[in-house]
Design a protein around this motif. Structure first.
Motif, PDB file in Angstrom:
ATOM      1  N   GLY A 980      -8.827  -1.041   6.012  1.00  0.00           N
ATOM      2  CA  GLY A 980      -8.362  -1.578   7.018  1.00  0.00           C
ATOM      3  C   GLY A 980      -7.106  -0.751   8.194  1.00  0.00           C
ATOM      4  O   GLY A 980      -6.764   0.602   6.974  1.00  0.00           O
ATOM      5  N   ILE A 981      -6.850  -1.637   9.003  1.00  0.00           N
ATOM      6  CA  ILE A 981      -4.945  -0.860   9.997  1.00  0.00           C
ATOM      7  C   ILE A 981      -3.779  -1.631   8.601  1.00  0.00           C
ATOM      8  O   ILE A 981      -4.138  -2.902   8.587  1.00  0.00           O
ATOM      9  N   LEU A 982      -2.980  -1.061   7.825  1.00  0.00           N
ATOM     10  CA  LEU A 982      -2.069  -1.396   7.731  1.00  0.00           C
ATOM     11  C   LEU A 982      -0.977  -2.303   8.875  1.00  0.00           C
ATOM     12  O   LEU A 982      -0.640  -1.835   9.841  1.00  0.00           O
ATOM     13  N   THR A 983      -0.758  -3.529   8.691  1.00  0.00           N
ATOM     14  CA  THR A 983      -0.029  -4.407   9.830  1.00  0.00           C
ATOM     15  C   THR A 983       1.495  -4.209   8.819  1.00  0.00           C
ATOM     16  O   THR A 983       2.646  -4.397  10.271  1.00  0.00           O
ATOM     17  N   GLU A 984       1.847  -4.171   7.862  1.00  0.00           N
ATOM     18  CA  GLU A 984       3.255  -3.648   7.044  1.00  0.00           C
ATOM     19  C   GLU A 984       2.780  -3.808   5.526  1.00  0.00           C
ATOM     20  O   GLU A 984       1.858  -3.783   5.034  1.00  0.00           O
ATOM     21  N   TYR A 985       4.608  -3.439   5.169  1.00  0.00           N
ATOM     22  CA  TYR A 985       4.313  -3.359   3.383  1.00  0.00           C
ATOM     23  C   TYR A 985       5.432  -5.381   3.343  1.00  0.00           C
ATOM     24  O   TYR A 985       6.157  -5.502   4.257  1.00  0.00           O
ATOM     25  N   THR A 986       5.017  -5.344   2.044  1.00  0.00           N
ATOM     26  CA  THR A 986       6.057  -6.470   1.842  1.00  0.00           C
ATOM     27  C   THR A 986       6.763  -6.409   0.889  1.00  0.00           C
ATOM     28  O   THR A 986       5.601  -5.306  -0.516  1.00  0.00           O
ATOM     29  N   LEU A 998      16.471 -13.662 -14.475  1.00  0.00           N
ATOM     30  CA  LEU A 998      15.918 -13.204 -13.587  1.00  0.00           C
ATOM     31  C   LEU A 998      17.231 -14.190 -12.595  1.00  0.00           C
ATOM     32  O   LEU A 998      17.094 -15.491 -12.254  1.00  0.00           O
ATOM     33  N   GLY A 999      17.521 -13.380 -11.304  1.00  0.00           N
ATOM     34  CA  GLY A 999      18.006 -13.681 -10.439  1.00  0.00           C
ATOM     35  C   GLY A 999      17.525 -13.961  -9.149  1.00  0.00           C
ATOM     36  O   GLY A 999      16.295 -14.266  -8.738  1.00  0.00           O
ATOM     37  N   PRO A1000      17.807 -14.362  -8.161  1.00  0.00           N
ATOM     38  CA  PRO A1000      17.312 -14.973  -6.716  1.00  0.00           C
ATOM     39  C   PRO A1000      16.690 -13.656  -6.316  1.00  0.00           C
ATOM     40  O   PRO A1000      16.402 -12.202  -6.052  1.00  0.00           O
ATOM     41  N   LEU A1001      15.220 -14.173  -6.284  1.00  0.00           N
ATOM     42  CA  LEU A1001      14.138 -13.067  -5.231  1.00  0.00           C
ATOM     43  C   LEU A1001      14.557 -12.865  -3.890  1.00  0.00           C
ATOM     44  O   LEU A1001      14.327 -13.886  -3.455  1.00  0.00           O
ATOM     45  N   VAL A1002      14.275 -11.664  -3.826  1.00  0.00           N
ATOM     46  CA  VAL A1002      14.644 -11.504  -1.333  1.00  0.00           C
ATOM     47  C   VAL A1002      13.538 -10.943  -1.307  1.00  0.00           C
ATOM     48  O   VAL A1002      12.830 -10.237  -2.194  1.00  0.00           O
ATOM     49  N   ASP A1003      13.109 -11.049  -0.068  1.00  0.00           N
ATOM     50  CA  ASP A1003      11.488 -10.801   0.661  1.00  0.00           C
ATOM     51  C   ASP A1003      12.150 -10.426   1.680  1.00  0.00           C
ATOM     52  O   ASP A1003      12.317 -10.381   2.569  1.00  0.00           O
ATOM     53  N   LEU A1004      11.162  -8.625   1.525  1.00  0.00           N
ATOM     54  CA  LEU A1004      11.347  -8.009   3.053  1.00  0.00           C
ATOM     55  C   LEU A1004      10.358  -7.813   3.191  1.00  0.00           C
ATOM     56  O   LEU A1004       9.653  -7.290   2.591  1.00  0.00           O
ATOM     57  N   LYS A1005       9.806  -7.728   4.899  1.00  0.00           N
ATOM     58  CA  LYS A1005       8.820  -6.713   5.485  1.00  0.00           C
ATOM     59  C   LYS A1005       8.956  -5.703   6.116  1.00  0.00           C
ATOM     60  O   LYS A1005      10.479  -5.337   7.198  1.00  0.00           O
ATOM     61  N   ILE A1006       8.263  -4.881   5.833  1.00  0.00           N
ATOM     62  CA  ILE A1006       8.788  -3.197   6.057  1.00  0.00           C
ATOM     63  C   ILE A1006       7.691  -3.633   6.725  1.00  0.00           C
ATOM     64  O   ILE A1006       6.276  -3.346   6.293  1.00  0.00           O
ATOM     65  N   PRO A1007       7.945  -2.321   8.491  1.00  0.00           N
ATOM     66  CA  PRO A1007       7.122  -1.716   9.266  1.00  0.00           C
ATOM     67  C   PRO A1007       5.501  -0.636   8.799  1.00  0.00           C
ATOM     68  O   PRO A1007       6.429  -0.617   7.445  1.00  0.00           O
ATOM     69  N   ALA A1008       4.214  -1.153   8.841  1.00  0.00           N
ATOM     70  CA  ALA A1008       3.480  -0.229   8.361  1.00  0.00           C
ATOM     71  C   ALA A1008       4.089   0.835   8.955  1.00  0.00           C
ATOM     72  O   ALA A1008       3.148   2.478   7.312  1.00  0.00           O
ATOM     73  N   ASN A1009       4.454   1.849   9.477  1.00  0.00           N
ATOM     74  CA  ASN A1009       4.634   3.583   9.514  1.00  0.00           C
ATOM     75  C   ASN A1009       5.881   3.920   8.437  1.00  0.00           C
ATOM     76  O   ASN A1009       6.147   4.589   9.256  1.00  0.00           O
ATOM     77  N   LYS A1010       6.467   3.176   7.799  1.00  0.00           N
ATOM     78  CA  LYS A1010       7.498   3.830   7.427  1.00  0.00           C
ATOM     79  C   LYS A1010       7.565   3.887   5.567  1.00  0.00           C
ATOM     80  O   LYS A1010       6.075   3.499   5.124  1.00  0.00           O
ATOM     81  N   THR A1011       7.477   5.282   4.848  1.00  0.00           N
ATOM     82  CA  THR A1011       7.597   5.611   3.721  1.00  0.00           C
ATOM     83  C   THR A1011       8.928   5.850   2.892  1.00  0.00           C
ATOM     84  O   THR A1011       8.706   6.114   2.064  1.00  0.00           O
ATOM     85  N   ARG A1012       9.653   5.470   3.319  1.00  0.00           N
ATOM     86  CA  ARG A1012      11.042   5.365   2.644  1.00  0.00           C
ATOM     87  C   ARG A1012      12.393   3.392   3.236  1.00  0.00           C
ATOM     88  O   ARG A1012      12.152   3.823   4.377  1.00  0.00           O
ATOM     89  N   TRP A1013      12.672   3.469   2.357  1.00  0.00           N
ATOM     90  CA  TRP A1013      14.009   1.984   2.727  1.00  0.00           C
ATOM     91  C   TRP A1013      14.475   1.785   1.641  1.00  0.00           C
ATOM     92  O   TRP A1013      14.752   2.768   0.677  1.00  0.00           O
TER      93      TRP A1013
END
Length: 1215
Positions: A980-986, A998-1013
């Motif tokens: 399908g068409i990728l909408t985002e990365y988590t 384990l420490g606190p969990l961080v949740d990030l949304k990354i645009p689908a056109n990115k391949t580096r963060w």
């Protein structure tokens, strides 16, 4: 009724009217029988019966004998030519001719020389009917000349060189046989290295020191004169390089130095033949011999191939260590290019021999003698082949036919002479000569015109005596010109024969295959042609077979007792049998203890040597029978135990009350051997249809000795009986006399009748034919009938031979037919058969399914519906529907890909089906076709449909690069199957502290056109766990996990009271110069060293180190498993499969510097925690612990981890 019989062997069934059997033959080449009485007054042209060979090599020390024998009536006279002119033997006192023959003897032993009589001789045999000539006989004396004297210098050569010792024998006739020996007349050993060539030379591929000798001698044996000639010995010395230099310096003036090549290893070269190619010509039928001999070091091996074909398997032979290839009986097909290959470790070389096979003339059809009567026609055919094609020429009585006397009845047509309305003056001997440059063929064939009335050569009133149920052969040898026809009668011309079977042979012999008592009588043979008639009576008597009705029985007797063997014989009353007794297949001992009376052999005072097999043989002039029994001699016993055994076979079988469908069988039981007979088993043999095969007939109680047997028509029955008691079954009795039942119409029809078409316009009708026993009579045939089931047509019928198939052509396509197959024979038809239904041949369907609809169920499944095809358009048996579907383009990229069509077949008349395994978010095309027994019909119009989006696969890779004090950079590749068409990365991540919490969990949304963060503001020297996955509109895909560590503060380590949740790097004070820091680092280093030593020792001892707590600490909090009742644990996975997760640790595995997760990385181990190259000490003694990226693994059910504690964890406990 009269039945005419052609010369071929045929069986006849006689009717109730007088039977006359005729012999009709083509009058083209009548053989004159060699009957002395006939030949006394029957004229015949000469025929050459014996002659000397064409190429006649004689021994000059013996008289010359040139053979020429011929037969004819009147006896022929003989004459000779020499070198084409008349040879007057009367003028040469050394030449004599054998009386009554043309054989010449030339007496050269008393005087004269053989060379005087060299030449070409030809013999002519002549009488009033013509002249026959012999081949041209070339006379040559054999020659065995001496070797020319020559001085042979010694040969000196170094070790490893090649050598050829020439033989060059004198030219003899015939050529001599060459072999090499030494002075002791011992053959010189030959091998792959040393061998003799076809020309007689001795070839050495390379020489060795053991080849040194002074007596290499070539011998030539001349077989005709039985002489052997010897060449002068050749001396060969093989020396090393140093010895060679000394020898050359000392003896250069009087010694030949053979060659100058290096003794080092070298690739092959050919000693013979020369060059790269050569040619060979051979004649058809001879032995083709091809030779290749190579030199080289090491010794080359020879291989052979045929370039344009394969070597004939059964005619190819290898000689002389595969250096010679021989093909026997060579033909023109053996022409071509043959390649020999010489190969050793340093290389290979090949030579091509072009072979041409020529052929001297050989016969296709040789002319045959021709006996004609006046006014008849005939032909002489002379056909030969060869390469080149031979020329055919004709002679008449030895004279070229062009200048021979003219004969108006004769016409020449190339290789054929045609005779029309011949007269007696047309008799002559014709010669056919076929010649080419390689030889010639000469054949004599006479044309003898005779007008002879029939003659019967068999003696009159000959009496033939035959045993019943055997074949009877009544001879009627005959001669006449024109060839007579033969008729046989039994008794007077009005008498009838009762349906017996007769076979008439080409030579006039009448055969009765199974002679019965009623075959007795007088038979008359009548021979007729247009010049007259001859007849002869012969008499046939049928005798009863000789039988042994009471056979000798197995006996066990004590030493010193008396034993008696009984042999009761039943025979024809007109025959006098003689009964002979044998012991162990030899004569009885010449001992008075053995006495023979009418039916008994008695042995008195038995001893051990008397044990063995005793055979009773009953002989008559027509037959003989035998029976055997074994005598066993044992020590005396007080009370011999009774013998319990299976019964002895019944005997004296007799057939009575013989009717068409029944017969009564009676027999005499054998000894029951102390166990009563419970039943008799009767078997029959059909000698006409299945000779030697016995079938079960019936069973009767053991108290009964007769049985009424039901019979089938047209069967030649024999019966045998077996007795059975509680111990088993006896051997079979002797067979009864044979009984041939009358023929009748068949009782049944063939089974398994089917009608199927092999082509669209035919109907193949098959059935299981009746066997011979079921045929009920001769002339078994089948009446095949058919008509269309749904039409009003009449039945179409055809009668076929005893086969199992009939093909009806020109039928409409796939139409139902009613079929019947009825058996019949010469006696009539079987009962009317039932009709079965079949179909004519199928053709491909004409119409495609219509109204194709597609209902997409989900992203991987679709349902297809279609309307059924009308039955008439299927044109065959409906097999089902077949869907072809393929993925044409990606809905995302629209790029063209390789189209791979898939096929699903739905049996029967289904009108819908499911298409599983589709790819999400894809563009599909399909069509539907109907299938019958012939194949597929046309495709429906293509139907296009799209599958909806699905969840994506896991990202293809995840790497952590450029770690710093407070940041980590993640790089990844998109999922290989986005679906399908990728909408985002988590991206989710959380720290793992030194206690594995384990420490606190961080949740990030990354645009689908990115391949580096890049993640910033992270804690220094802290381990983080990452969870990463992609999303489409259909939902989240499969996640991939990774772990990584931020780097340590470059200025030093935080004091112990600083919390682990936040990185506080101090660059204000140079703590490396502080005393407390130096002491702390020394203590840490010492502690780590101790821990490493302890771990190393415990690891070598196989210790186990639980790391279960660490595994629990590393789990993803969002998918933290609940402990099940059975003690197993859930799991989280990276991209790798479970099978990969459980791979064993690879020794020496390392984590790459770019933090890339490798599929082959090990599970949690000491390697990951500091034993690898990434666990190091800084210059100031501090330890930099570095986690390698690793996979999650599923622990074994109910077991603790066996990993050792990590030194890095120990170090982190101080931070």
């Amino acid at each position: 009724m009269q039945l005419k019989i052609m010369p071929k062997k045929k069986r006849l069934s006689a009717g109730r009217a007088p039977l006359m059997l005729f012999l009709c033959q083509m009058i083209s080449a009548l053989e004159v029988p060699l009957d002395p009485k006939l030949l006394e007054d029957l004229v015949q042209p000469p025929t050459i019966t014996q002659q000397s060979p064409k190429d006649y090599i004689i021994d000059p020390r013996e008289n010359i004998v040139i053979q020429c024998e011929a037969k004819g009536k009147p006896p022929p006279s003989f004459s000779w030519t020499r070198n084409g002119t008349h040879f007057d033997i009367d003028k040469d006192p050394l030449v004599t001719m054998k009386p009554g023959s043309g054989t010449l003897t030339i007496n050269i032993m008393s005087e004269g020389k053989a060379e005087t009589y060299e030449g070409v001789y030809q013999c002519t045999a002549r009488n009033e009917r013509g002249a026959a000539i012999s081949n041209n006989i070339v006379i040559r004396p054999s020659r065995s000349p001496l070797w020319t004297k020559e001085k042979l210098e010694p040969i000196i050569l170094r070790n490893g060189q090649s050598l050829v010792l020439p033989c060059r024998p004198p030219i003899g006739l015939p050529p001599p046989i060459i072999f090499w020996m030494d002075n002791s007349f011992q053959r010189l050993p030959q091998s792959e290295r040393v061998s003799q060539g076809l020309n007689g030379d001795l070839y050495f591929s390379n020489v060795l020191p053991e080849d040194t000798r002074e007596d290499y001698i070539c011998y030539a044996r001349f077989n005709h004169t039985q002489t052997i000639q010897q060449k002068q010995p050749i001396s060969v010395k093989v020396i090393s390089v140093d010895e060679l230099n000394d020898t050359i310096a000392a003896n250069l003036s009087d010694t030949e130095f053979y060659g100058a090549k290096s003794h080092r290893q070298r690739p092959p070269t050919f000693l013979t033949p020369d060059g790269n190619t050569s040619r060979k010509e051979e004649l058809r039928g001879n032995v083709l011999s091809l030779e290749c001999i190579a030199e080289g070091l090491p010794t080359p091996i020879i291989y052979w191939i045929k370039e344009d074909g394969t070597l004939p398997i059964n005619r190819t032979f290898y000689r002389n260590f595969k250096k010679t290839l021989q093909i026997i009986q060579v033909t023109e097909a053996d022409s071509g290019n043959y390649q020999c290959i010489a190969k050793n470790a340093l290389g290979a070389i090949h030579h091509t021999i072009s072979v041409t096979v020529k052929a001297a003339p050989y016969w296709i059809i040789a002319p045959q003698n021709l006996v004609l009567s006046p006014e008849e026609d005939g032909t002489l055919i002379c056909r030969a082949n060869g390469n080149p094609k031979p020329r055919i020429s004709w002679l008449s009585n030895g004279v070229p036919i062009e200048i021979a006397p003219d004969d108006p009845s004769r016409k020449i047509d190339g290789d054929t002479i045609i005779f029309s309305k011949v007269q007696e003056r047309s008799s002559a001997v014709y010669q056919c000569n076929a010649s080419n440059e390689y030889g010639y063929l000469l054949a004599n064939a006479f044309v003898n015109v005779l007008a002879e009335p029939p003659r019967i050569l068999t003696s009159a009133n000959t009496l033939y005596q035959v045993i019943a149920n055997r074949a009877a052969l009544l001879d009627c040898a005959f001669f006449g010109s024109p060839l007579p026809t033969i008729e046989w009668f039994k008794g007077a011309k009005g008498s009838a024969l009762r349906e017996d079977i007769y076979v008439l042979h080409e030579n006039g012999t009448l055969e009765i295959p199974v002679a019965q008592k009623d075959s007795t009588g007088t038979y008359t043979c009548v021979a007729r042609n247009k010049l007259g008639m001859a007849k002869n009576d012969v008499h046939l008597e049928i005798k009863d077979p000789t039988r042994i009705i009471k056979q000798p029985e197995y006996a066990v007797v004590q030493r010193g007792s008396t034993v008696s063997f009984e042999c009761k014989v039943k025979h024809d009353h007109t025959l006098i049998p003689t009964v002979t007794w044998l012991k162990d297949h030899g004569e009885l001992p010449n001992d008075g203890r053995f006495t023979v009376d009418k039916d008994h052999l008695v042995v008195a005072d038995v001893n051990d040597d008397d044990g063995g097999t005793y055979t009773c043989v009953a002989n008559t002039t027509l037959d003989n029978v035998s029976a055997s029994a074994v005598l066993s001699v044992v020590a005396p016993t007080p009370t011999p135990a009774p013998i319990y055994d299976v019964p002895n076979p019944p005997f004296d079988l007799e057939l009575t009350d013989q009717l068409d469908r029944s017969v009564q069988l009676s027999w005499t039981p054998g000894d029951d051997n102390n166990s009563p007979i419970t039943k008799f088993i009767i078997e029959y043999e059909d000698a006409m249809h299945e000779p030697g095969l016995w079938h079960h007939q019936t069973e009767v109680p053991g108290t009964q000795t007769t049985a009424q047997l039901k019979l089938s028509p047209y069967v030649n029955y024999s019966f045998r009986v077996m007795a059975e008691n509680n111990l088993g079954r006896s051997l079979p009795s002797e067979a009864s006399e044979q009984y041939l039942t009358k023929a009748a119409e068949p009782d049944k029809n063939p089974t398994a009748v089917e009608g199927l078409g092999s082509e669209p316009d035919n109907l193949v009708i098959t059935w299981k034919p009746l066997n011979g026993f079921e045929s009920n009579g001769p002339g078994l045939q089948y009446k095949v009938s058919w008509r269309q089931k749904d039409g009003d047509d009449e039945w179409t019928s055809v009668v076929v031979a005893n086969v199992s198939k009939y093909i009806v052509s020109g039928t409409p396509t796939f139409v139902p037919y009613l079929i019947k197959v009825q058996a019949l024979n010469d006696a009539g038809f079987a009962p009317e058969p039932a009709a079965v239904m079949g179909h004519s041949g199928e053709d491909l369907p004409m119409v495609a399914p219509g109204n194709v609809r597609v209902n997409v169920v989900n992203s991987t499944l679709a349902e297809v519906h279609w309307d059924p095809v009308p039955l008439k358009s299927i044109r065959g048996h409906l097999q089902g529907y077949r869907i072809y579907y393929w993925k044409a383009q990606s809905s995302l990229t629209r790029n063209r890909r390789h189209i791979e069509k898939k096929i699903l077949t739905f049996q029967g008349s289904k009108t819908h089906g499911m298409l599983p395994g589709l790819e999400p978010f894809s563009h599909y095309t399909l069509n539907v076709r109907v299938v019958n027994g012939k194949g597929e019909g046309p495709a429906s119009p293509d139907k296009v449909f799209n599958t909806p989006e699905g969840v994506p696969s896991a990202p293809s890779s995840l790497k952590i690069v450029n770690p710093t004090l407070d940041s980590l950079t993640l790089e990844w590749e998109p999922p290989s199957h986005p679906n399908g068409i990728l909408t985002e990365y988590t991206l989710k991540y959380q720290p793992i502290n030194s206690t594995h919490e384990l420490g606190p969990l961080v949740d990030l949304k990354i645009p689908a056109n990115k391949t580096r963060w890049t993640l910033k503001n992270l804690n220094f020297s802290t381990r983080y766990k990452f969870y990463f996955y992609a999303r489409t509109a259909a939902g989240s895909g499969i996640q991939i996990t990774e772990e990584a560590i931020t780097t340590v503060d470059e200025a030093g380590i935080l004091p112990p009271d600083v919390g682990a949740g936040k990185a506080m790097a101090s660059r204000q004070v140079d703590i490396a110069t502080q005393g407390w820091f130096i002491g702390l680092m020394c203590a840490v280093a010492l502690l780590i060293l101790i821990l490493l030593i302890v771990c190393f020792i415990r690891r070598n001892k196989g210790g186990k180190y639980p790391v279960k707590e660490k595994e629990d600490a590393h789990a993803d909090p969002e998918i933290q498993p609940m402990k099940e009742d059975d003690g197993t644990f859930g799991e989280y996975r990276s991209l790798e499969s479970d099978a990969e997760d459980h791979k064993p640790l690879k020794k020496g595995s390392r984590t790459p510097s770019d933090r890339t997760v490798k599929k082959e990385d090990s599970d949690d181990s000491l390697v990951d925690y500091g034993e690898g190259v990434n666990g190091q000490f800084n210059e100031d003694g501090s330890f930099i612990g570095q986690y390698s990226g690793k996979k999650e693994k599923e622990p074994a059910e109910g077991n603790e981890s066996s990993e050792a504690p990590s030194p890095v964890n120990a170090m982190n406990s101080f931070v």
